[in-house]
Structure formats: structure tokens, C-alpha cells
Design a protein around this motif. Structure first.
Motif, PDB file in Angstrom:
ATOM      1  N   GLY A 355       0.794  -1.220   0.000  1.00 41.60           N
ATOM      2  CA  GLY A 355       0.000   0.000   0.000  1.00 41.60           C
ATOM      3  C   GLY A 355       0.824   1.266   0.000  1.00 41.60           C
ATOM      4  O   GLY A 355       0.281   2.369   0.098  1.00 41.60           O
ATOM      5  N   VAL A 356       2.137   1.123  -0.128  1.00 35.57           N
ATOM      6  CA  VAL A 356       3.049   2.266  -0.086  1.00 35.57           C
ATOM      7  C   VAL A 356       3.356   2.760  -1.498  1.00 35.57           C
ATOM      8  O   VAL A 356       3.515   1.975  -2.430  1.00 35.57           O
ATOM      9  CB  VAL A 356       4.358   1.887   0.638  1.00 35.57           C
ATOM     10  CG1 VAL A 356       5.370   3.017   0.571  1.00 35.57           C
ATOM     11  CG2 VAL A 356       4.065   1.519   2.084  1.00 35.57           C
ATOM     12  N   ILE A 357       3.430   4.089  -1.634  1.00 38.00           N
ATOM     13  CA  ILE A 357       3.863   4.728  -2.874  1.00 38.00           C
ATOM     14  C   ILE A 357       5.223   5.362  -2.606  1.00 38.00           C
ATOM     15  O   ILE A 357       5.404   6.063  -1.605  1.00 38.00           O
ATOM     16  CB  ILE A 357       2.863   5.805  -3.326  1.00 38.00           C
ATOM     17  CG1 ILE A 357       1.494   5.184  -3.614  1.00 38.00           C
ATOM     18  CG2 ILE A 357       3.373   6.547  -4.552  1.00 38.00           C
ATOM     19  CD1 ILE A 357       0.394   6.209  -3.820  1.00 38.00           C
ATOM     20  N   LYS A 358       6.182   5.127  -3.509  1.00 37.32           N
ATOM     21  CA  LYS A 358       7.516   5.706  -3.352  1.00 37.32           C
ATOM     22  C   LYS A 358       7.935   6.415  -4.636  1.00 37.32           C
ATOM     23  O   LYS A 358       7.572   6.001  -5.735  1.00 37.32           O
ATOM     24  CB  LYS A 358       8.545   4.618  -3.008  1.00 37.32           C
ATOM     25  CG  LYS A 358       8.322   3.965  -1.648  1.00 37.32           C
ATOM     26  CD  LYS A 358       9.469   3.024  -1.287  1.00 37.32           C
ATOM     27  CE  LYS A 358       9.285   2.410   0.094  1.00 37.32           C
ATOM     28  NZ  LYS A 358      10.425   1.555   0.495  1.00 37.32           N
ATOM     29  N   VAL A 359       8.699   7.478  -4.457  1.00 38.30           N
ATOM     30  CA  VAL A 359       9.253   8.224  -5.585  1.00 38.30           C
ATOM     31  C   VAL A 359      10.773   8.067  -5.556  1.00 38.30           C
ATOM     32  O   VAL A 359      11.407   8.299  -4.517  1.00 38.30           O
ATOM     33  CB  VAL A 359       8.856   9.713  -5.528  1.00 38.30           C
ATOM     34  CG1 VAL A 359       9.487  10.478  -6.697  1.00 38.30           C
ATOM     35  CG2 VAL A 359       7.342   9.869  -5.546  1.00 38.30           C
ATOM     36  N   TRP A 360      11.337   7.700  -6.725  1.00 41.24           N
ATOM     37  CA  TRP A 360      12.768   7.427  -6.832  1.00 41.24           C
ATOM     38  C   TRP A 360      13.423   8.424  -7.767  1.00 41.24           C
ATOM     39  O   TRP A 360      12.934   8.673  -8.868  1.00 41.24           O
ATOM     40  CB  TRP A 360      12.990   6.008  -7.363  1.00 41.24           C
ATOM     41  CG  TRP A 360      12.307   4.951  -6.553  1.00 41.24           C
ATOM     42  CD1 TRP A 360      11.025   4.506  -6.707  1.00 41.24           C
ATOM     43  CD2 TRP A 360      12.845   4.253  -5.446  1.00 41.24           C
ATOM     44  NE1 TRP A 360      10.735   3.557  -5.757  1.00 41.24           N
ATOM     45  CE2 TRP A 360      11.832   3.371  -4.966  1.00 41.24           C
ATOM     46  CE3 TRP A 360      14.087   4.258  -4.802  1.00 41.24           C
ATOM     47  CZ2 TRP A 360      12.032   2.525  -3.879  1.00 41.24           C
ATOM     48  CZ3 TRP A 360      14.292   3.414  -3.729  1.00 41.24           C
ATOM     49  CH2 TRP A 360      13.264   2.557  -3.275  1.00 41.24           C
ATOM     50  N   ASP A 361      14.538   9.001  -7.321  1.00 39.31           N
ATOM     51  CA  ASP A 361      15.367   9.865  -8.158  1.00 39.31           C
ATOM     52  C   ASP A 361      16.451   8.982  -8.779  1.00 39.31           C
ATOM     53  O   ASP A 361      17.270   8.404  -8.066  1.00 39.31           O
ATOM     54  CB  ASP A 361      15.991  10.975  -7.312  1.00 39.31           C
ATOM     55  CG  ASP A 361      16.708  12.012  -8.150  1.00 39.31           C
ATOM     56  OD1 ASP A 361      17.152  11.681  -9.269  1.00 39.31           O
ATOM     57  OD2 ASP A 361      16.837  13.162  -7.686  1.00 39.31           O
ATOM     58  N   LEU A 362      16.443   8.860 -10.107  1.00 39.32           N
ATOM     59  CA  LEU A 362      17.384   7.966 -10.767  1.00 39.32           C
ATOM     60  C   LEU A 362      18.832   8.392 -10.577  1.00 39.32           C
ATOM     61  O   LEU A 362      19.747   7.578 -10.730  1.00 39.32           O
ATOM     62  CB  LEU A 362      17.045   7.877 -12.266  1.00 39.32           C
ATOM     63  CG  LEU A 362      15.724   7.166 -12.574  1.00 39.32           C
ATOM     64  CD1 LEU A 362      15.374   7.289 -14.043  1.00 39.32           C
ATOM     65  CD2 LEU A 362      15.804   5.703 -12.168  1.00 39.32           C
ATOM     66  N   ARG A 363      19.049   9.649 -10.218  1.00 40.35           N
ATOM     67  CA  ARG A 363      20.410  10.099  -9.937  1.00 40.35           C
ATOM     68  C   ARG A 363      20.918   9.555  -8.604  1.00 40.35           C
ATOM     69  O   ARG A 363      22.125   9.571  -8.337  1.00 40.35           O
ATOM     70  CB  ARG A 363      20.452  11.627  -9.949  1.00 40.35           C
ATOM     71  CG  ARG A 363      20.153  12.242 -11.313  1.00 40.35           C
ATOM     72  CD  ARG A 363      19.840  13.714 -11.222  1.00 40.35           C
ATOM     73  NE  ARG A 363      18.604  13.964 -10.463  1.00 40.35           N
ATOM     74  CZ  ARG A 363      17.998  15.152 -10.413  1.00 40.35           C
ATOM     75  NH1 ARG A 363      18.506  16.177 -11.084  1.00 40.35           N
ATOM     76  NH2 ARG A 363      16.898  15.312  -9.704  1.00 40.35           N
TER      77      ARG A 363
END
Length: 468
Positions: A355-363
Motif C-alpha cells: 500500500g506504499v507509494i515511493k518516488v525514486w530519483d534515478l540520480r
């Protein structure tokens, strides 16, 4: 439901589209989250049942309807009904098919970009998940006469002809072998091409150009059905098991990636003569089922995938399949179901069974640390998608019957003192749309600013909120 219209498609399956402007009590609900003021005016209410209202009339000549703010997780008492606040939507309609369509994609049209005038028109392609023993279909739908939602305080000033106008739904179908796990559209010059993942372990490529023409021409729809005569342009049996992961490249015409439940990913390329070549060598660095795939919106040979093995991986298609996995991160504490690659910034958003949403910075991908984590949904995330122009905005859906809109640019204002009911939600959560049962996918319509379409076991919603 109010204002329903039934249209029979070329495949003989009944479709219904509902105009929710009449404020039917059984309609879906939406929540506008205003974290600055904690206002309750944008929230849907719980109304007394019709039987309770009749009893009240016997005791009092006039009594106002009892309305309460409903938030996800609240319990509803017997007789309560969830309705939506019209003032929270600029447009809101629902459509339904006999068999649920658990995957769909938006078909671009030639009506123009950045269309804001009402009524609106949208084209989509969907695939059914019919009951065992029933025929499944790929369905092209044209939703038209989608008018602006009339809020309560506008009713008295509205044109009677506008209130009587009903939305239209035209459909054209072709038979599909097995239920459609996922379906994706690709713009190929002079053709409308669709790829479908069958629950029977096959991936089909279809030309639905004739179906798109049909929904624009009522005379064709009224003629005899030829759904059985349409065959796929190409079928791949090499996966040997079913799958869900599928994405067309936006930088290389006709390039496709598909992933299955046995952890194998295959890359496709278009060849002369209108066919496809599939690399038989699988990309199989994942250790469990591949759940979703996304091509980079900017680099021709780079794609991402997520898996039941709880990882997200970045691949370089120029390398041999055994060496193509360039980056890996342990993304969630449970299955990673869906990912979306931001078109304007080096961000990937992911959603998992936790149920978790995560945002990833490819850098910073190799660090294994996400730049944002949101725990609002109470069931597995089923869909995520970045807004196509606003790089800080994305939408998500979950098995908890919610569609949520998020904006990373919003920050917590600790100085704000709200007088209404406290909303224990992240400040980045803009809006909660509810009312559908078990939402499976949500997509932005790129030619209709702010318009979203969601599909669930209970049918489709097409809506535009006041938030985006």
C-alpha cells in the motif's frame, strides 16, 4: 442510476454510460483535500435513506438532510449512502460494461490538443475479464457529449436543454482469446495498434483502425457484426505463461517490452511488412514474476521493470540479456506492482502490495533510498501514472477503492490553523476519488487537461476535479 443510455456495440455486448450530474444517491464519491484550511465543504456526505426521510416527513413539515463528512476508513451505518459533492468536480460521468475491463488505454484523437470546452469526447481501448466460459473482447469505446457537472447552486440558472443532454457511448469489439490481463495502445503511422496480454499466456498485436472508424459512424455500428472475422496481426507464444507487464516505447516506433509471471522479459521490434520480431533470449535477472515495465521517455534503449521479488531494475537493451540489468534497488517490503517513469524529470514512482507509494530519483537510485514515501492507501497499489506535463503531479489507485491525486510540490504549512475536522493525510495528497469497487487502472487523458479515466470491477469513471 440517473440518465442512463444503453448502446449495443458491434460485438453484441451491452454498454451503459451514466450522467451523474443528476446527483443520484448511488453515485460515486470524491474527496477534495484542503490541507490549508481543513474545510469540509468539498467532502462527500452521508445522507439519510429514503425510508428514513419518509418517516421524518410524517413528524415534521420540513427537515434538512443530515450530511456528514466521510473519510476512507470511516464506518457507514445502515441506511447511509455515499454521494459526491458536485462542487469538487468540473466533470464526472460513469460507464459500465457487462464484463469488467481491468485494463485500458487512451486512444489519441484528431480533435485537437489541450481541449477545455464542454462537451468533451474521449476514445479508449479496453479488454474484458469475463466469467469462465464467456467470450472476451477487445473493446474500442467513444465517450461523447461528456458535459460539465452542474453544481447544486447552478441548477436553477442552467439551460433545461443542457440538463437533458445525455452522454453517449459507442463501442466496437473484436473477440479475444482468454481474459485480457493488460492492454496498451501505440501510435503507429496510419494505424491504431494495440497489444494485449492474454491470461492464456499469449501476447497479441491488433490493428483496431476499423473499430475506431466504426465508433465514429453509427451506420457501421448498426450493420452486421464482424467481430469474429478479426484476427491478430501477430501473436507471440514464447512466454509460455501469463503475464501483466507491457509497455510500448515512445522513442522507437513499434518497439514493445513484455514480462511474464516466470520472471522473463522479451523485447519486440517492428519489421517490414507490418509484423514483429521477438528476441527469444529472455531478460531474466528478476527472481520472481515481472509485474510492470516502463520504457524511458527519453532514452531509446533504457527501460525499467518491477517485480514480486520486491525490486525495481533498470536495463540497457544494447547489452546481452544476461548482462543488461544495470541498476537494482530493493524498493518495497512486498511485491512491487506498478511503476511510472516521469516524462520531464529523472523520477520513477512505484506502488506495492504494502500500500506504499515511493518516488525514486534515478540520480540517487543506487543508494536504495527513495526521495518520497507515502503511506495513505490501506490495500495494494494497482496503478500509478505521472501527469504528462506537470512533473510534480501523479495519480494512483488501490484495491481500497480509492483513486488519489498527489503533488510533490506541496509542502506542510505548520502555521495553518484549521477549524474543520482534522485530516490525517500527507500534505501532498490533493484529492481522493471514491465510489468504484476494486480500482485497477487510472490514466490521464493527454488531450483533455486534468481529465482522468479509471476502471474497476464496477465499471469506468471519467472525471475532472477542481484540483488539477
Amino acid at each position: 442510476m440517473a440518465d442512463e443510455e444503453c448502446v449495443e456495440g458491434s460485438g453484441g455486448e451491452e454498454m451503459e454510460i451514466y450522467d451523474n450530474d443528476e446527483g443520484d444517491d448511488d453515485s460515486d464519491g470524491g474527496i477534495e483535500v484542503d490541507d490549508e484550511n481543513d474545510e469540509e465543504t468539498m467532502l462527500p456526505g452521508k445522507e439519510e435513506s429514503s425510508s428514513e426521510k419518509k418517516k421524518s416527513k410524517g413528524k415534521m413539515k420540513k427537515k434538512e438532510e443530515k450530511k456528514e463528512v466521510f473519510l476512507p476508513g470511516d464506518e457507514m451505518e445502515e441506511g447511509d449512502e455515499l454521494t459526491y459533492d458536485k462542487s469538487a468536480y468540473e466533470m464526472y460521468h460513469a460507464a459500465q460494461t457487462n464484463a469488467p475491463c481491468l485494463s485500458f488505454d487512451v486512444i489519441p484523437d484528431n480533435l485537437g490538443d489541450s481541449r477545455t470546452e464542454f462537451p468533451m469526447t474521449a476514445y479508449i481501448v479496453a479488454g474484458t475479464q469475463a466469467a469462465p466460459g464467456k467470450q472476451n473482447h477487445v473493446i474500442v469505446m467513444k465517450m461523447s457529449q461528456l458535459d460539465k457537472t452542474i453544481s447544486n447552486d447552478e441548477d436553477s440558472d442552467s439551460d433545461d436543454e443542457l440538463l437533458d443532454e445525455e452522454p453517449d457511448l459507442d463501442t466496437a469489439m473484436l473477440n479475444h482469446s482468454g481474459g485480457v490481463n493488460r492492454i496498451r495502445y501505440s501510435s503507429i503511422p496510419e494505424r491504431h495498434i494495440v497489444a494485449s496480454w492474454s491470461e492464456r499466456g499469449q501476447v497479441h498485436i491488433w490493428d483496431v483502425s476499423q473499430q475506431v472508424i466504426s465508433v465514429d459512424n453509427p451506420a457501421i455500428l448498426a450493420g452486421p457484426s464482424h467481430a469474429k472475422d478479426f484476427k491478430p496481426l501477430f501473436t507471440f507464444d514464447g512466454h509460455q505463461t501469463e503475464g501483466f507487464a507491457m509497455d510500448w516505447s515512445s522513442t522507437v516506433c513499434g518497439r514493445l517490452a513484455t514480462g511474464d509471471c516466470k520472471r522473463n522479459i522479451h523485447l519486440w521490434s517492428a519489421v517490414e511488412g507490418g509484423s514483429w520480431h521477438v528476441d527469444q533470449r529472455p531478460y531474466n535477472s528478476h527472481t520472481d514474476s515481472v509485474e510492470d515495465i516502463q520504457w524511458s521517455p527519453n532514452e531509446q534503449n533504457v527501460f525499467a521493470s518491477c517485480s514480486v521479488d520486491k525490486t525495481i531494475r533498470i536495463w540497457d537493451a544494447r547489452a546481452k540479456p544476461s548482462k543488461a540489468c544495470m541498476l537494482t534497488t530493493q524498493a518495497h517490503e512486498a511485491d512491487v506492482n506498478v511503476i511510472s517513469w516521469n516524462r520531464n524529470e529523472p523520477f520513477i514512482v512505484s506502488g506495492g502490495d504494502d500500500g506504499v507509494i515511493k518516488v525514486w530519483d534515478l540520480r540517487q537510485f543506487q543508494s536504495g533510498v527513495s526521495v518520497a514515501v507515502f503511506k495513505h492507501h490501506t490495500a495494494p497499489i494497482t496503478s500509478v501514472e505521472w501527469h504528462h506535463t506537470d512533473s510534480s503531479v501523479f495519480a494512483a489507485s488501490g484495491s481500497d477503492n480509492q483513486v488519489t491525486l498527489w503533488d510533490l510540490a506541496v509542502e506542510q504549512d505548520n502555521d495553518t490553523e484549521g477549524e474543520g475536522r482534522h485530516l490525517d493525510v500527507p500534505p501532498q495528497l490533493l484529492f481522493i476519488h471514491m465510489g468504484q469497487k476494486d480500482v485497477k487502472e487510472v490514466h490521464w487523458h493527454r488531450q483533455l487537461p486534468g481529465v482522468m479515466i479509471s476502471t474497476a470491477e464496477s465499471g469506468f469513471n471519467i472525471f475532472k476535479t477542481i484540483s488539477v
